[in-house]
Design a protein around this motif. Structure first.
Motif, PDB file in Angstrom:
ATOM      1  N   LYS A   1       5.679   3.550   1.369  1.00  0.00           N
ATOM      2  CA  LYS A   1       5.014   2.297   1.007  1.00  0.00           C
ATOM      3  C   LYS A   1       5.228   1.246   2.091  1.00  0.00           C
TER       4      LYS A   1
ATOM      5  N   ARG B   1      -3.893   2.555  -8.968  1.00  0.00           N
ATOM      6  CA  ARG B   1      -3.618   3.756  -8.184  1.00  0.00           C
ATOM      7  C   ARG B   1      -4.643   4.856  -8.446  1.00  0.00           C
TER       8      ARG B   1
ATOM      9  N   LEU C   1       0.865  -1.181   0.000  1.00  0.00           N
ATOM     10  CA  LEU C   1       0.000   0.000   0.000  1.00  0.00           C
ATOM     11  C   LEU C   1       0.895   1.223   0.000  1.00  0.00           C
TER      12      LEU C   1
ATOM     13  N   TYR D   1       1.365   5.618  -0.345  1.00  0.00           N
ATOM     14  CA  TYR D   1       0.805   6.975  -0.341  1.00  0.00           C
ATOM     15  C   TYR D   1       1.831   7.896  -0.998  1.00  0.00           C
TER      16      TYR D   1
ATOM     17  N   GLN E   1      -1.899  14.479  -4.286  1.00  0.00           N
ATOM     18  CA  GLN E   1      -1.689  13.273  -3.498  1.00  0.00           C
ATOM     19  C   GLN E   1      -2.463  12.102  -4.069  1.00  0.00           C
TER      20      GLN E   1
ATOM     21  N   SER F   1       7.044   9.117  -2.061  1.00  0.00           N
ATOM     22  CA  SER F   1       6.017   8.160  -1.657  1.00  0.00           C
ATOM     23  C   SER F   1       6.497   7.320  -0.484  1.00  0.00           C
TER      24      SER F   1
ATOM     25  N   GLY G   1      -3.008   7.452  -3.699  1.00  0.00           N
ATOM     26  CA  GLY G   1      -2.715   6.175  -3.060  1.00  0.00           C
ATOM     27  C   GLY G   1      -2.660   5.084  -4.100  1.00  0.00           C
TER      28      GLY G   1
END
Lengths: 630, 190
Positions: free
Chosen positions: A625, A435, A359, A361, A414, A623, A416
């Motif tokens: 992760k 994404r 995951l 961001y 931004q 990012s 994810g």
């Protein structure tokens, strides 16, 4: 009429505004900078491509085995611990298993001088092998240095063969411990070594006999160093050597010789790469076979590749004979208990991390690359007064467009992602997933546009009855709603306009990562196909708060040219990523990365209304992760 | 005390300097032709802003391509030609915005000569700029620059007969505008 116009307008001159030259100069500077930028971009791409190629080649060309062996050697070197010295008293077989000489190959001057086979027999023994020349050199020059050099000549190619030799030697050891066969006076290690070096064409027993004749107890050590060099020879020789060694070992001499034998066998057992890496240590060793006392150290034996015995070439070399020693001999072979466990563990580890679920961001600066141009002209049929008004309106409209082009800045974006990665090799991964991104850009604007709607029927026809909410310049341009006669231009205090582009995408990346146990570094390059789901233009006036949020679909329906969509749906992009990862546990990992993305197509599709000088968007960001490997 | 005098620069030196990217030489060239080119740009544009946009693009092209100038024609003519071409490309981008295309039939109406001599250059300029872009371009190229219909058709990529038609329409429009303004003027006087 023609002449009149030509005369008066042919040489008509008008003074340009003062700042025109400044604008031209600025454009010239920008063009120059662009040339350098393009050049830099080309070079940087070339460098990146070279780096990727280099990484790819290094991953392919460096044999896995070599890397594995290096790791083993390193581990071995670190796990060696000092232990009680061995002496002339032969240690118990179980102890001997874990006892090796301080150095794998004792190459003290005395030992080397005597141990090296001076005759051409050694060279002969080497003949037919890859290292024949080295062998000759060794035979002729009996100095210590040659020994060390010969050891240093090891490459990964003979690593497997060395193990085989070592294994054979190990098998010999228990038999050698049988006393009472010391009549020959030559240590069986010498025979063992000589046998190993025997070329295919020469019977090993002959070689052994010859070596035995000339050997002294000191030969033991050198005899080990030589066969190691000779291990480049094919498996058949090794197999022969094994048999001969087994035979020779039956002639094991006195207990004192036995100790030396243990040491030499153990020395052969040890990975010679370690010694080759530290020849200085080797020379400084305290190993002295003259006194038949050996300084021993405990060492953790690495698991032996038993599969070597299953080499299909071995039975051929044996020419019908069994490659294995008799059952008694096999029974006495010391096998590290954890051998199979270790192998299984390694296998499990290599298999367990094939997939990675993560995951992520991301935060980034998104440059939308929107560039507008005026496409509106004054209506020629209007009266002169109206034309003047139109010209002023158009001028303000152009100024608003210029302001948009200059003042639009990247906003904080931004997103994810849910990623799946598959480990292609130890270092290479293929990543994909899904994404979502919310990209943003902002303009500080001083203009708003309002269009009056005029009713043409009924009472009050011709009077303005309805007024649309003010529009931003981008909306006005994209919807082609600017009418120089009707549109009202509102000069407002500075207000911020946000352009929000929501998109979903599917990336496909190829990633290289280093092999660090806790910290590792990685770099990835790939392609992403993005789908623009929403494009919104939001404004907030300082005095009158209003929000214009219009999706691309609405914009398209409002546009005077509905066949041309305002924003592009599909936005392909290429991206680069580099960062560092931390292994939290066996399965969990945390990664931080810097990433950049360059879109391959401009955001605005309606180039006929917005202008053709659109730029491709790009974003730069970081990012975080969290990944789970299984 | 030394007296510094501005060194006179020959055209060749200026061209050479511009080709080398010398900013001073570029400025010198700009200053030499700016006023004339602004006049040209004004004839092909609707607003002063647009004229300067054209001029800006034109001078960028001049500086970018000056190394290709061979000297077989006067520099001013070469710069003027680039400026006109830039203006036409601006015009082309606007052409799709204009009203539906009209028939290209020849509209030759014999009308009495209108007296333009009473108009000042600025007024004539305003009249020309009030024409529709396509008529404006053809009128400028034919009546003022002196290009033939054939050359204009090649430059604008339209048939020759269309150019002729556009020129005649432009001429008629100019006459109408002059007559209308005369009428307003006389009404105000009376």
């Amino acid at each position: 009429m023609q002449a009149e116009f030509r005369q008066k307008l042919g040489n008509y001159q008008a003074a340009p505004t003062d700042n025109l030259w400044d604008k031209i100069e600025l454009s010239l500077d920008k063009e120059e900078a662009l040339v350098y930028k393009n050049r830099f971009r080309v070079y940087s791409r070339l460098a990146a491509a070279c780096l990727l190629l280099l990484l790819a080649f290094s991953a392919v060309l460096i044999p896995k085995e070599l890397r594995h062996l290096q790791e083993e050697s390193a581990e071995m070197a670190t796990t060696q611990k000092p232990a009680a010295n061995g002496n002339s008293n032969a240690p118990a077989p179980q102890q001997t298993e874990n006892m090796v000489p301080e150095t794998a190959i004792a190459s003290s001057p005395k030992t080397s001088e005597n141990a090296l086979l001076p005759s051409e027999k050694t060279a002969r023994a080497y003949s037919g092998t890859e290292s024949a020349e080295t062998a000759k050199q060794l035979a002729l020059n009996t100095g210590t240095a040659q020994n060390a050099n010969a050891e240093n000549e090891f490459t990964s190619k003979n690593a497997a063969a060395e193990k085989t030799v070592a294994f054979n030697a190990t098998k010999v050891r228990p038999q050698a411990s049988q006393p009472g066969n010391a009549a020959s006076g030559a240590p069986q290690n010498a025979m063992l070594s000589a046998a190993k070096t025997a070329p295919a064409g020469i019977p090993a027993s002959e070689t052994v006999a010859k070596v035995t004749e000339i050997s002294t107890p000191e030969v033991t050590i050198a005899a080990i160093s030589e066969p190691i060099n000779a291990t480049r020879s094919a498996a058949p020789e090794t197999a022969n050597a094994h048999q001969e060694s087994a035979a020779a070992s039956k002639t094991a001499p006195s207990p004192t010789t036995l100790t030396a034998q243990h040491a030499s066998v153990a020395a052969a057992f040890q990975n010679p790469m370690t010694t080759a890496e530290a020849p200085g240590v080797s020379k400084a060793s305290t190993f002295t076979s003259q006194n038949h006392s050996v300084s021993l150290k405990k060492a953790k034996f690495k698991p032996l590749p038993f599969l070597k015995l299953n080499n299909p070439e071995l039975p051929k070399a044996e020419q019908g004979k069994s490659i294995l020693p008799d059952s008694n001999l096999l029974a006495t072979i010391p096998v590290p208990e954890n051998l199979t466990e270790t192998e299984t563990k390694e296998k499990k580890t290599s298999q367990s991390g094939k997939w990675l679920l993560a995951l992520a961001y991301s935060g980034s600066r998104f440059e939308a690359g929107m560039r507008l141009a005026n496409q509106v002209v004054a209506q020629p049929n209007a009266s002169l007064i109206s034309q003047q008004q139109q010209a002023e309106n158009i001028a303000q409209y152009e100024e608003a467009i210029r302001e948009f082009n200059q003042e639009t800045r990247p906003g904080y974006s931004q997103g994810g992602a849910l990623q799946v990665a598959y480990k292609l090799t130890k270092n290479w991964l293929l990543q994909s997933g899904f994404r979502y991104f919310r990209n943003q850009a902002q303009t500080a604007s001083h203009y708003a546009f309002s269009t009056r709607e005029v009713t043409n029927t009924g009472i009050g026809s011709g009077l303005p009855t309805q007024q649309h909410a003010p529009q931003t310049v981008l909306e006005t341009v994209l919807e082609n709603s600017f009418d120089p006669d009707k549109t009202q231009i509102l000069n407002t205090p500075e207000n911020k306009t946000s352009y929000v582009f929501q998109q979903i995408g599917v990336p496909v990346n190829l990633r290289y990562q280093t092999n660090g146990k806790t910290l590792y570094y990685f770099g990835a390059a790939g392609f992403t196909m993005n789908l623009l789901t929403t494009a919104a233009i939001e404004t907030k006036h300082e005095q009158t708060v209003y929000t214009n949020s219009r999706t691309k679909d609405e914009a398209a329906t409002m546009s005077s040219a509905p066949q041309e969509q305002a924003f592009r749906n599909w936005l392909p992009a290429v991206g680069l990523q580099t960062g560092v990862g931390y292994q939290l546990s066996q399965h969990w990992q945390l990664e931080m990365a810097l990433e950049g993305e360059q879109y391959l197509k401009p955001l605005i599709q309606a180039e006929r209304t917005a202008g053709a000088k659109q730029k491709n968007p790009r974003s730069v960001g970081a990012s975080l992760k969290l990944g789970y490997s299984f | 005390m030394r007296i510094f005098r501005k060194k006179s620069v020959s055209e060749a030196e200026m061209i050479q300097g511009c080709a080398a990217g010398n900013r001073e030489m570029q400025k010198l060239l700009y200053e030499r032709f700016a006023a004339t080119m602004k006049g040209v740009c004004l004839r092909y544009s609707k607003t002063s802003f647009e004229a300067e946009d054209i001029m800006h693009d034109a001078f960028l092209k001049v500086f970018k391509n000056i190394d290709k100038f061979k000297g077989d024609c006067p520099l001013e003519g070469w710069v003027r030609r680039i400026t006109i071409n830039t203006a036409l490309s601006h015009l082309r981008s606007r052409l799709h915005k204009t009203e539906a295309s009209e028939t290209d039939e020849l509209v030759e109406i014999a009308e009495p000569e209108t007296a333009f001599s009473t108009f000042a250059a600025e007024e004539l300029m305003e009249l020309v700029r009030s024409l529709q872009p396509k008529y404006q371009a053809v009128f400028n190229l034919f009546a003022i620059e002196g290009y033939s219909y054939k050359e204009i058709s090649e430059m604008l990529n339209v048939p020759e007969v269309t150019c002729r038609s556009h020129y005649l329409r432009a001429r008629n429009m100019l006459r109408e505008m002059v007559e209308k303004s005369n009428k307003i003027y006389h009404e105000k006087i009376s």
